[in-house]
Motif scaffolding. Structure first.
Motif: not given
Length: 251
Positions: A214-228
């Motif tokens: 849930h944190t991976y999907k909905f936390d914008a910081r993790f979204q930005n992190y995975f974008h790399q």
């Protein structure tokens, strides 16, 4: 013939200060006119220019107007001493700005914000430390987090970096499979590897894994992190892959 007194427009022309600033300095008693005509025009002695130039110099040194009001009451020698003390503060500010510029360049080049050194030597904690504190705040009372934290404390800094690099490598591998269904054998094999990595630190039951997903999907910081790792929505892909893995695993 030289003018015995200078009008506001003369001061503006000589120093470059704005009329508004000059009027404001008058209102706060920082730099007042020498004379005031019957119709309200401000006039200044030529000798007062030195005081104004000192004020403007101190402003360039990043002193506040309140500080300047106190400094200009001091002797020239005392003013020099304070100015030299300010040099250290300006040097620190320069170094801070250089750090910010370097972080901006790294961010623009695609580096994740959590890896930036922007908050080093700052009262603000580095982002990775913020994440750790946030996790402690949310899960600190759970047995799983206590075991995780105890295990982490036994590792050296090099070992921590090595484990972090291992996790990043897993994310990169999962990103290469983003075109496959989250339920595919390859994706689920990598999710199992991901779970094994987490198990090195603590037991991860379905509830903990769902929370992480849930944190991976909905936390914008993790979204930005995975974008790399992928131009696609890797955060959502991980979420779906983890949830599928939980649902198919006997509880």
């Amino acid at each position: 013939m030289k003018k015995p007194l200078l009008a506001v427009k003369d001061i503006v022309q000589i120093t470059g200060i704005t009329t508004r600033a000059l009027h404001y300095y008058d209102r706060i008693d920082l730099f007042k006119p020498t004379h005031l005509t019957d119709n309200g025009y401000r006039l200044y002695e030529r000798s007062s220019l030195e005081k104004l130039q000192t004020i403007l110099f101190l402003r360039e040194l990043d002193f506040s107007l309140k500080e300047i009001a106190d400094i200009i009451k001091l002797t020239k020698q005392e003013q020099k001493q304070i100015a030299m003390q300010q040099r250290h503060a300006l040097l620190m500010k320069k170094q801070r700005l250089e750090t910010i510029m370097a972080a901006l360049d790294e961010f623009a080049s695609g580096k994740d914000i959590s890896d930036l050194l922007l908050f080093n030597n700052s009262s603000v904690l580095p982002l990775k430390e913020q994440y750790a504190n946030e996790a402690k705040f949310l899960y600190g009372e759970t047995e799983a987090y206590k075991v995780y934290n105890e295990t982490l404390e036994t590792l050296s800094q090099d070992e921590k970096q090595e484990r972090f690099a291992e996790m990043e490598e897993l994310f990169k591998q999962i990103a290469t499979c983003i075109g496959q269904p989250p339920s595919s054998n390859e994706v689920q094999r990598l999710i199992e590897e991901w779970k094994k990595y987490l198990m090195q630190f603590t037991a991860c039951d379905a509830e903990v894994l769902k929370c992480i997903a849930h944190t991976y999907k909905f936390d914008a910081r993790f979204q930005n992190y995975f974008h790399q790792f992928s131009r696609e929505d890797l955060a959502d892909f991980l979420y779906r892959a983890i949830i599928y893995n939980i649902d198919r695993t006997p509880q």
